[in-house]
Design an enzyme around this catalytic site. Sequence first.
Site, short mmCIF file in Angstrom:
data_model
loop_
_atom_site.label_atom_id
_atom_site.label_comp_id
_atom_site.label_asym_id
_atom_site.label_seq_id
_atom_site.Cartn_x
_atom_site.Cartn_y
_atom_site.Cartn_z
N TYR A 1 -9.50 5.57 7.34
CA TYR A 1 -9.71 5.87 8.76
C TYR A 1 -10.71 7.02 8.82
CZ TYR A 1 -5.38 3.28 9.94
OH TYR A 1 -4.41 2.32 10.09
N HIS B 1 0.85 -1.20 0.00
CA HIS B 1 0.00 0.00 0.00
C HIS B 1 0.88 1.25 0.00
CE1 HIS B 1 -4.22 -1.49 1.23
NE2 HIS B 1 -3.56 -2.45 0.63
N LYS C 1 0.58 -0.16 14.93
CA LYS C 1 1.97 -0.24 15.40
C LYS C 1 2.32 -1.44 16.29
CE LYS C 1 3.76 3.10 13.26
NZ LYS C 1 3.54 2.42 11.99
N TYR D 1 3.66 6.40 9.99
CA TYR D 1 2.85 5.25 9.59
C TYR D 1 3.71 4.17 8.91
CZ TYR D 1 -1.43 2.72 8.44
OH TYR D 1 -2.41 1.77 8.39
N PRO E 1 -4.77 0.37 18.57
CA PRO E 1 -4.46 -0.12 17.22
C PRO E 1 -4.55 0.94 16.11
CG PRO E 1 -6.58 -0.95 17.96
CD PRO E 1 -5.98 -0.24 19.12
P1 RFL Z 1 0.83 -11.96 21.65
O1 RFL Z 1 0.41 -12.03 20.22
O2 RFL Z 1 -0.15 -11.57 22.66
O3 RFL Z 1 1.46 -13.38 22.01
C1 RFL Z 1 1.79 -13.73 23.34
C2 RFL Z 1 1.75 -15.23 23.47
O4 RFL Z 1 2.14 -15.60 24.80
C3 RFL Z 1 1.26 -16.61 25.27
N1 RFL Z 1 1.26 -16.60 26.76
C4 RFL Z 1 1.95 -17.49 27.50
N2 RFL Z 1 2.72 -18.52 27.17
C5 RFL Z 1 3.26 -19.24 28.17
N3 RFL Z 1 3.05 -18.98 29.49
C6 RFL Z 1 2.26 -17.96 29.86
N4 RFL Z 1 2.04 -17.71 31.15
C7 RFL Z 1 1.69 -17.15 28.85
N5 RFL Z 1 0.88 -16.06 28.85
C8 RFL Z 1 0.65 -15.74 27.58
C9 RFL Z 1 -0.08 -16.24 24.68
O5 RFL Z 1 -0.97 -17.36 24.63
C10 RFL Z 1 0.35 -15.78 23.28
O6 RFL Z 1 0.35 -16.84 22.34
O7 RFL Z 1 2.08 -10.96 21.83
P2 RFL Z 1 3.30 -10.63 20.82
O8 RFL Z 1 3.90 -11.90 20.27
O9 RFL Z 1 4.17 -9.68 21.53
O10 RFL Z 1 2.61 -9.92 19.56
C11 RFL Z 1 2.01 -8.66 19.68
C12 RFL Z 1 0.88 -8.50 18.66
O11 RFL Z 1 0.03 -9.62 18.76
C13 RFL Z 1 0.07 -7.20 18.87
O12 RFL Z 1 0.93 -6.13 19.18
C14 RFL Z 1 -0.74 -6.79 17.62
O13 RFL Z 1 -1.71 -7.75 17.33
C15 RFL Z 1 -1.41 -5.43 17.82
N6 RFL Z 1 -2.29 -5.03 16.70
C16 RFL Z 1 -1.77 -4.47 15.55
N7 RFL Z 1 -0.43 -4.32 15.40
C17 RFL Z 1 0.09 -3.82 14.24
O14 RFL Z 1 1.34 -3.68 14.14
N8 RFL Z 1 -0.71 -3.49 13.16
C18 RFL Z 1 -2.06 -3.61 13.22
O15 RFL Z 1 -2.71 -3.36 12.21
C19 RFL Z 1 -2.65 -4.10 14.46
N9 RFL Z 1 -3.97 -4.25 14.57
C20 RFL Z 1 -3.68 -5.20 16.81
C21 RFL Z 1 -4.50 -4.79 15.72
C22 RFL Z 1 -4.25 -5.76 17.96
C23 RFL Z 1 -5.63 -5.92 18.03
N10 RFL Z 1 -6.13 -6.52 19.21
C24 RFL Z 1 -7.11 -7.53 19.22
C25 RFL Z 1 -5.51 -6.26 20.49
C26 RFL Z 1 -5.86 -4.93 15.78
C27 RFL Z 1 -6.45 -5.47 16.94
C28 RFL Z 1 -7.93 -5.56 16.97
C1 PHB Z 2 -6.29 -4.42 10.52
O1 PHB Z 2 -6.31 -4.65 9.30
O2 PHB Z 2 -6.63 -5.26 11.35
C2 PHB Z 2 -5.85 -3.08 10.99
C3 PHB Z 2 -5.37 -2.16 10.08
C4 PHB Z 2 -4.97 -0.90 10.50
C5 PHB Z 2 -5.06 -0.59 11.85
C6 PHB Z 2 -5.53 -1.51 12.77
C7 PHB Z 2 -5.93 -2.77 12.34
O3 PHB Z 2 -4.68 0.66 12.25
#
Ligand code: RFL
Ligand code: PHB
Length: 390
Positions: free
Chosen positions: A201, A72, A297, A385, A293
Amino acid sequence: MRTQVAIIGAGPSGLLLGQLLTRQGIDNVIVERRGGDHVLSRIRAGVLEQGMVDLLDEAGVSLRLHREGIVHEGFTLAFAGRRHRIDMKGLTGGKTVTVYGQTEVTRDLMEARQVAGASTIYNAENVAVRDFESVSPRVSLTKDGMPTEISCDFIAGCDGFHGVCRQSVPLHAFQEFQRSYPFGWLGLLADVPAASHELVYANDERGFALCSMRSTTRSRYYIQVPLETKIEDWSDEQFFAELRLRLPPDVAANVTTGPSLEKSIAPLRSFVVEPMRFGQLFLAGDAAHIVPPTGAKGLNLAASDIRYLFDAIVEFYLEKSTVGLDTYSTRALARIWKAERFSWWMTSVLHKFPGNSPFDERMQRAELEYVEKSRAASTVVAENYVGLPY
Ligand code: RFL
Ligand code: PHB
């Protein structure tokens, strides 16, 4: 059991660190509380910065990403009945982002780990990190009812916001900084073509909305909802109707509805812990910081932490230097705080805040109009971004 690096958590942070270490010949074991299928079922991020794509290249797991990911070059901010496109590529001297789901990144990393024959203990219970202030840290756990212990040189705490690693550190050893936002995001995933070929957005009177995607045939939409909202309160039809009301009319007209594959609510939070190192225990990813989110980031910050931590561990084993380990926390936090700022700013200008005064609303409008009219301000948005340099 003995290993060099014990990694807690098989999310993107833990799997990426494991893959990079394995390729360097550094032995590691991943301990994960849930099953692999559960980890893959979590629908989260979708936007990857170039720095993260480069790291996935280095980890040898980017074949499918380059085939299926969508590059993108811009995205749109919609507000007050107008639109402003952020020309990321034009404003940053050619930088772009790649749309490719976190689920797919995780799947690619899991497959590579299996091929490499590296060890992952899924469904681990009673995971505890011990003696990390000494030179012989240990991880204890129960697997299928059997107690097990792993001794190691380092523990990487990649276990997310609710993980055990940060919670094992004595309270006096760290400081937490946080802000909670008075709303959440309701997300819906559906196999329908995207309403817009770039992300939109939208700041609307009714609340924030976001059009994103996973592929040309799979869309991801979000709407701002009150914190107390329950998933059952929203049928797919109600979701799409509300989404359309919040989008610019031509984008709304382009929204194709379809049954949801997944629907979930995420609260919005900013959180940072300082420092990120406690003896031989190093926190990375969501274990150390959370961003709302809105700036896309969270996953990208997890990748930059892993970049710094991986380099530091390699430096230790190959060059017998502890400089990288000693500076890990400071280097990682310098980048984290800037991403925290950008995510907070995007959240602040794009959402409807309950209790905002008319003055606050004018400030929000002025921020967006300034971005619209000033190339310098648009460049600030674009360069954040696409991702600040590592
Ligand atoms: P995770 O993915 O939470 O993984 C942690 C893992 O640790 C396990 N765990 C344990 N294991 C052993 N013993 C324990 N006691 C434990 N406790 C926990 C868990 O089961 C899990 O498998 O953390 P990690 O690896 O640091 O990754 C971080 C990302 O997942 C997170 O930052 C992103 O998803 C955030 N996020 C976004 N980030 C972006 O860069 N771009 C995006 O577009 C974006 N969109 C989002 C998002 C997060 C969202 N939610 C649901 C919070 C959109 C959403 C809706
Ligand atoms: C997504 O595609 O899940 C998404 C994209 C951009 C954001 C957050 C989530 O800022």
